[in-house]
Design a protein around this motif. Structure first.
Motif, mmCIF file in Angstrom:
data_model
loop_
_atom_site.group_PDB
_atom_site.id
_atom_site.type_symbol
_atom_site.label_atom_id
_atom_site.label_comp_id
_atom_site.label_asym_id
_atom_site.label_seq_id
_atom_site.Cartn_x
_atom_site.Cartn_y
_atom_site.Cartn_z
ATOM 1 N N THR A 1 -0.087 -15.952 42.521
ATOM 2 C CA THR A 1 -1.216 -17.143 42.954
ATOM 3 C C THR A 1 -2.544 -16.216 43.169
ATOM 4 O O THR A 1 -2.564 -15.027 43.327
ATOM 5 C CB THR A 1 -0.837 -17.439 44.310
ATOM 6 O OG1 THR A 1 -0.551 -16.458 45.305
ATOM 7 C CG2 THR A 1 0.427 -18.426 44.013
ATOM 8 N N SER B 1 -2.357 -13.373 45.550
ATOM 9 C CA SER B 1 -1.383 -12.334 45.725
ATOM 10 C C SER B 1 -2.159 -11.173 45.233
ATOM 11 O O SER B 1 -3.098 -11.110 44.417
ATOM 12 C CB SER B 1 -0.558 -12.634 44.220
ATOM 13 O OG SER B 1 0.269 -13.919 44.767
ATOM 14 N N GLY C 1 8.497 -19.124 44.429
ATOM 15 C CA GLY C 1 8.457 -18.855 45.932
ATOM 16 C C GLY C 1 7.957 -17.226 45.859
ATOM 17 O O GLY C 1 7.143 -17.021 46.617
ATOM 18 N N PHE C 2 8.586 -16.252 44.994
ATOM 19 C CA PHE C 2 7.987 -14.862 45.356
ATOM 20 C C PHE C 2 6.611 -14.949 44.898
ATOM 21 O O PHE C 2 5.634 -14.065 45.577
ATOM 22 C CB PHE C 2 8.846 -13.949 44.167
ATOM 23 C CG PHE C 2 8.760 -12.609 44.163
ATOM 24 C CD1 PHE C 2 9.434 -11.833 45.225
ATOM 25 C CD2 PHE C 2 7.623 -11.937 43.862
ATOM 26 C CE1 PHE C 2 9.389 -10.473 45.394
ATOM 27 C CE2 PHE C 2 7.455 -10.445 43.910
ATOM 28 C CZ PHE C 2 8.532 -9.714 44.861
ATOM 29 N N ARG D 1 4.013 -16.611 45.282
ATOM 30 C CA ARG D 1 3.272 -17.263 46.512
ATOM 31 C C ARG D 1 2.817 -15.902 47.447
ATOM 32 O O ARG D 1 1.587 -16.052 48.017
ATOM 33 C CB ARG D 1 3.967 -18.281 47.389
ATOM 34 C CG ARG D 1 3.942 -19.277 46.492
ATOM 35 C CD ARG D 1 4.985 -20.476 47.414
ATOM 36 N NE ARG D 1 5.057 -21.655 46.744
ATOM 37 C CZ ARG D 1 5.795 -22.599 47.234
ATOM 38 N NH1 ARG D 1 6.383 -22.723 48.269
ATOM 39 N NH2 ARG D 1 5.786 -23.775 46.381
ATOM 40 N N GLN D 2 3.619 -14.924 47.183
ATOM 41 C CA GLN D 2 3.313 -13.676 48.028
ATOM 42 C C GLN D 2 2.640 -12.162 47.193
ATOM 43 O O GLN D 2 1.775 -11.800 47.525
ATOM 44 C CB GLN D 2 4.550 -13.271 48.821
ATOM 45 C CG GLN D 2 5.175 -14.288 49.609
ATOM 46 C CD GLN D 2 4.327 -14.842 50.913
ATOM 47 O OE1 GLN D 2 3.554 -13.803 51.417
ATOM 48 N NE2 GLN D 2 4.411 -15.916 51.214
ATOM 49 N N ILE E 1 13.011 -21.382 46.254
ATOM 50 C CA ILE E 1 11.582 -21.110 46.590
ATOM 51 C C ILE E 1 11.660 -20.058 47.944
ATOM 52 O O ILE E 1 10.920 -19.456 47.916
ATOM 53 C CB ILE E 1 10.598 -22.607 46.572
ATOM 54 C CG1 ILE E 1 10.599 -23.003 45.079
ATOM 55 C CG2 ILE E 1 9.383 -22.076 47.099
ATOM 56 C CD1 ILE E 1 9.952 -24.402 45.055
ATOM 57 N N LYS E 2 12.215 -20.943 48.909
ATOM 58 C CA LYS E 2 12.142 -19.999 50.210
ATOM 59 C C LYS E 2 12.888 -18.638 49.934
ATOM 60 O O LYS E 2 12.153 -17.782 50.521
ATOM 61 C CB LYS E 2 13.125 -20.977 51.039
ATOM 62 C CG LYS E 2 13.295 -20.157 52.504
ATOM 63 C CD LYS E 2 11.897 -19.738 53.076
ATOM 64 C CE LYS E 2 11.317 -21.115 53.470
ATOM 65 N NZ LYS E 2 9.904 -20.732 54.542
ATOM 66 N N GLU F 1 10.119 -16.332 48.563
ATOM 67 C CA GLU F 1 9.101 -16.096 49.620
ATOM 68 C C GLU F 1 9.811 -14.946 50.667
ATOM 69 O O GLU F 1 9.018 -14.109 50.970
ATOM 70 C CB GLU F 1 8.830 -17.340 50.187
ATOM 71 C CG GLU F 1 8.039 -18.312 49.662
ATOM 72 C CD GLU F 1 7.811 -19.519 50.336
ATOM 73 O OE1 GLU F 1 8.605 -19.871 51.547
ATOM 74 O OE2 GLU F 1 7.039 -20.699 50.139
ATOM 75 N N GLU G 1 8.313 -11.053 51.149
ATOM 76 C CA GLU G 1 7.727 -10.433 52.589
ATOM 77 C C GLU G 1 8.663 -9.276 52.764
ATOM 78 O O GLU G 1 8.184 -8.436 53.376
ATOM 79 C CB GLU G 1 8.078 -11.737 53.466
ATOM 80 C CG GLU G 1 7.038 -12.791 53.676
ATOM 81 C CD GLU G 1 5.739 -12.352 53.905
ATOM 82 O OE1 GLU G 1 5.581 -11.483 54.781
ATOM 83 O OE2 GLU G 1 4.807 -13.124 53.677
#
Length: 328
Positions: free
Chosen positions: A22, A25, A59-60, A62-63, A195-196, A199, A203
């Motif tokens: 993203t 990122s 999900g990954f 996004r970070q 997705i969670k 994420e 993190e």
């Protein structure tokens, strides 16, 4: 999410890759072409578009940036593909995969590998226990296991026994209701849970706490996906060596251990929380943890964490459990 298709030289044919990120990122080197923080691959029968891969990478990314590559069903060849991608990217990476891809990631790890992300690691098949490559992992590599509590190829109790023997530090995320393919019941929750998961793992790569190495992702009846946050393991899900190790670390940091119960006056270590006949609603905010067999639930209050140390409370409970060891 921005997606870039790549082709990396390999014999007999190039490796197809997807680099996802993203705009927010971070990059390993902002002045260089975008580099992934994680090189990841699918299972034996999967593809880059398999739901387990697509959901996790969404999900990954996004970070942090992630590069997923397409492989074949041969373990040795998949390991060589990892090496080819690492050489092409020319930067230190974390490696990961799902099922057979997780095995290949462990085998492809180098001295510069910082993290190993092992999703649905196939720990056993029949009488065969695939633990030796895990036992061979050397520090300072950090390993995270992500397993569904319905995974028929990774019994959670057996996984904890293997973790207690590993030389490197390990973490574990249990996905409640997920099977080996990370499919949920009902299936409509599979995407949100995947997705969670991505994420949370991203993190973890950014920052990890060695005193809190257990977490669960749960999906309530309304379809809301919740992350419990990292916790110390409940006594029912820890092996005896793990409980002793956690207790030793806590004693080193704090000589006086005390158990604080919200239902009993402070300073009475033998007090037990008042039991209730009605089972509370399962949510991440309750801090609920379940043992590996799913038969017993331990409720860990997350209230008053600013004034009391939850790590100290949990370890004190583990100290009592360690005095009466049981086989897991």
């Amino acid at each position: 999410m921005a997606v870039q298709s790549l082709s990396i030289p390999f014999h007999p044919k190039p490796i197809s890759c997807i680099l996802s990120n993203t705009p927010s990122s971070p990059s390993i080197n902002p002045k260089a072409p975008l580099q992934p923080f994680l090189i990841f691959t699918h299972g034996a029968g999967g593809t880059l578009t398999s739901p387990a891969i697509a959901n996790f990478s969404t999900g990954f990314s996004r970070q942090l940036p992630i590069l997923c590559f397409q492989g074949n069903s041969n373990l040795g060849s998949r390991t060589k593909m990892f090496s080819a991608v690492i050489e092409d990217r020319k930067a230190p990476f974390s490696l990961g995969g799902r099922s057979m891809g997780a095995r290949a990631a462990v085998m492809a790890a180098t001295e510069s590998t910082k993290h190993l992300v092992l999703i649905s690691y196939p720990l056993h098949t029949g009488d065969q226990l695939r633990d030796q490559i895990l036992l061979d992992i050397s520090p300072p590599v950090k390993v995270i296991f992500v397993s569904g509590d319905r995974d028929s190829m990774c019994d959670l109790t057996r996984l904890n026994v293997v973790r207690s023997k590993m030389r490197c530090q390990t973490w574990r995320i249990v996905i409640e209701g997920a099977d080996h393919g990370m499919d949920m019941k009902p299936k409509k929750f599979t995407e949100a849970v995947g997705i969670k998961t991505g994420e949370v793992v991203a993190e973890w790569i950014k920052r990890s706490d060695h005193t809190r190495r257990e977490g669960r992702i749960v999906c309530n009846d309304d379809g809301q996906v919740e992350w419990t946050g990292w916790m110390t393991a409940s006594p029912g899900s820890m092996t005896l060596p793990e409980a002793m190790q956690e207790t030793a670390m806590a004693r080193k940091a704090t000589p006086d251990l005390a158990i604080h119960s919200k239902n009993k006056p402070e300073g009475n270590p033998s007090s037990k929380a008042k039991s209730t006949s009605k089972r509370p609603k399962r949510t991440a905010t309750d801090g609920a943890a379940e043992n590996d067999h799913g038969s017993k639930r331990v409720k860990t209050s997350t209230h008053n964490t600013q004034s009391k140390d939850p790590v100290q409370d949990s370890v004190s409970t583990q100290t009592r459990a360690a005095t009466k060891p049981r086989l897991t």
